[in-house]
Motif scaffolding. Structure first.
Motif, short mmCIF file in Angstrom:
data_model
loop_
_atom_site.label_atom_id
_atom_site.label_comp_id
_atom_site.label_asym_id
_atom_site.label_seq_id
_atom_site.Cartn_x
_atom_site.Cartn_y
_atom_site.Cartn_z
N LYS A 1 -8.54 6.27 1.97
CA LYS A 1 -8.80 5.57 0.67
C LYS A 1 -7.80 4.11 0.75
O LYS A 1 -6.59 4.08 0.94
CB LYS A 1 -7.82 6.31 -0.63
N GLY A 2 -8.39 3.13 0.76
CA GLY A 2 -8.11 1.61 0.72
C GLY A 2 -7.60 1.17 1.92
O GLY A 2 -6.93 0.26 1.94
N TYR B 1 0.88 -1.19 -0.03
CA TYR B 1 -0.07 -0.14 0.00
C TYR B 1 0.87 1.15 -0.07
O TYR B 1 1.61 1.50 0.85
CB TYR B 1 -1.02 -0.07 1.24
N PRO C 1 -4.51 -1.67 5.53
CA PRO C 1 -4.68 -1.72 4.06
C PRO C 1 -5.60 -2.93 3.68
O PRO C 1 -5.41 -4.08 4.14
CB PRO C 1 -3.43 -1.54 3.41
N PHE D 1 -6.42 -4.82 -0.07
CA PHE D 1 -6.46 -4.89 -1.28
C PHE D 1 -7.92 -5.57 -1.64
O PHE D 1 -8.32 -6.33 -1.24
CB PHE D 1 -5.20 -5.81 -1.47
N SER E 1 -0.93 -5.14 2.98
CA SER E 1 -2.60 -5.39 2.81
C SER E 1 -2.54 -6.61 3.93
O SER E 1 -2.07 -7.46 4.26
CB SER E 1 -2.79 -5.64 1.41
N TRP F 1 -2.08 1.30 -4.59
CA TRP F 1 -1.42 0.23 -4.64
C TRP F 1 -0.24 0.37 -5.53
O TRP F 1 0.47 -0.75 -5.58
CB TRP F 1 -2.24 -0.91 -5.00
#
Length: 491
Positions: free
Chosen positions: A485-486, A380, A430, A432, A386, A465
């Motif tokens: 974000k993410g 990340y 994070p 994914f 992740s 990513w």
């Protein structure tokens, strides 16, 4: 003003707890510590497995060891580089790191000789439990956030191919990562196997006193001759305050290096001609250059090897060094037999055959008892994993100075941890997206990178990513990107 963080200890034999635990006291770790201790209310500690700080610059002690990036960008933004040489020797860099740690009180937070064995995340406690070994004894630390600044070199093992008959060789056979203190190559015939940055550094350094040094390579590498001293930097430092001059020189060199990289990738054929023309100034033998200095790959498919003031070419031109492009058949008692049938006589053979890479310092990671398979994770923003909460790692750029990205990562960690504190979040992890495409983390074709590609996290194809290799873009996006974000946050 320097602030000193406080560490809490709940008693003799109990785990010691800090807000952020930094692994590694090299260039990245010391820079991370400086960033963290600007926050007066955060506690931190730095664990270093070696008995000295300095990381890579303490490990490598072979002759001529130096930076291959200019020191105005490899040094810290907050601590001016004051030495004359822009491409500095290893001792000067190590002293710079030590002086920085001492000046800002970071050295008081460093625990040397403390090797991290494992780190286990506990969802119940929302903290990392870190097992270390110090002087044969085990000790446990805990932290809210784990920041691994151990780079990706395997400090315990260098890459060593199997050479037929090496046991028959009657001279000294050494790997530069473990250079013997008692080795004197004065008046000796030396063969350096390899064509990377280490070999390009060793050859001119050894050629000063050896009878002759031969670099034996399977295939050529691009060598870029750059000035050892930055004259523009000297001029600015003469008339401006140190910190102002450092900032201006740093910006100049960042723009220059990024432009050079972009032009190299956009116009590879013109770049090849430029490199060749530069080499011909020192070694005016076109046939020799075509045979030994014309790689099969494009510029920056692998990192360029810098030769300060063309020292490598100068040694070859002077006859104290030479290059042989061939393959090894076997070792003999007095040297190396090549596929061509030639015998390279040698008293000393240096196996500069590359480094072994290892992700996150080789630490065994687990989350609630489940081992983390690094290769199955996705990076990340090139600094977190992740499915792994409250952990960041630090890697530098492949096309610019390591410290530029390392400092970017450290500032991001501070921003993220501050965000968590402000919003009452205990964890940040994070996530994914399922079915997302992945690709290798390190985008180089170098053999040492490809050997270890299956050990490292992957990267994705879309933000957040993708691991950018553009410092100018990262400088904007890292400072203003949406932290949510993410990411999954939990109180």
């Amino acid at each position: 003003m320097t602030t000193v963080s406080r560490e809490s200890n709940s008693g003799e034999g109990s785990p010691r707890h800090v807000d952020v635990l930094i692994i590694g006291a090299g260039l990245s770790g010391i820079g991370a510590a400086w960033r963290l201790q600007q926050r007066r209310d955060w506690t931190y500690a730095v664990l270093e497995g070696r008995d000295n700080l300095g990381g890579t610059w303490d490990l490598f002690r072979y002759p001529g060891v130096r930076s291959d990036s200019d020191m105005f960008t490899l040094s810290y933004a907050f601590q001016p580089w004051r030495e004359k040489k822009s491409l500095a020797d290893g001792d000067s860099i190590r002293h710079y790191i030590e002086d920085t740690a001492r000046e800002y009180g970071i050295d008081r937070h460093i625990h040397l000789g403390t090797k991290v064995v494992s780190a286990s995340w506990s969802w119940k406690q929302s903290r990392w439990v870190v097992e270390t070994r110090q002087g044969g004894e085990s000790r446990v630390w805990t932290c809210s956030f784990l920041y691994i600044c151990a780079g990706y070199y395997d400090y315990d093992h260098g890459h060593q191919p199997e050479f037929a008959g090496v046991e028959q060789f009657g001279g000294r056979f050494v790997h530069p990562q473990f250079w013997p203190e008692d080795l004197d190559t004065t008046g000796k015939r030396v063969v350096v196997i390899g064509s990377g940055a280490t070999a390009a550094t060793l050859v001119p350094a050894l050629a000063k006193t050896a009878a002759h040094v031969t670099m034996l390579q399977r295939s050529p590498t691009y060598l870029a001759a750059l000035p050892d001293v930055d004259r523009t930097a000297d001029l600015l430092r003469r008339y401006l305050p140190a910190r102002v001059a450092h900032r201006l020189i740093r910006e100049k060199n960042v723009l220059s290096s990024q432009l050079t990289y972009w032009l190299s990738r956009r116009f590879p054929e013109q770049t090849k001609q430029h490199l060749r023309k530069s080499a011909l100034r020192f070694l005016p033998d076109p046939a020799y250059l075509d045979k030994h200095f014309t790689p099969r790959y494009q510029p920056w498919d692998q990192r360029l090897c810098v030769v300060p003031d063309g020292d490598f070419f100068r040694a070859v031109a002077a006859g104290t060094a030479s290059v042989v492009t061939d393959r090894i058949t076997r070792f003999a008692e007095n040297g190396i037999v090549l596929d061509s049938g030639e015998l390279l006589e040698a008293d000393v053979v240096v196996s500069a055959t590359g480094l072994s890479l290892i992700p996150l310092g080789g630490i065994d990671l687990s989350v609630d008892g489940q081992p983390v398979n690094m290769a199955e994770t996705t990076a990340y923003r090139g600094l977190m994993l992740s499915g792994v909460p409250n952990l960041a790692f630090c890697v530098g750029y492949t096309n610019a100075s390591w410290t530029l990205r390392a400092d970017m990562s450290s500032r991001y960690v501070v921003r993220l941890f501050d965000f968590m504190k402000q919003h009452g979040y205990a964890t940040a992890m994070p996530a994914f997206p399922p079915g997302g495409e992945r690709q290798p983390l390190l985008g180089l074709t170098s053999t040492y990178v490809q050997r270890a590609a299956n050990l490292f996290p992957q990267q994705g194809e879309r933000d957040p990513w993708v691991v950018s290799q553009n410092y100018l873009v990262d400088r904007v996006t890292f400072g203003f990107t949406d932290l949510r974000k993410g990411m999954i946050f939990d109180g």
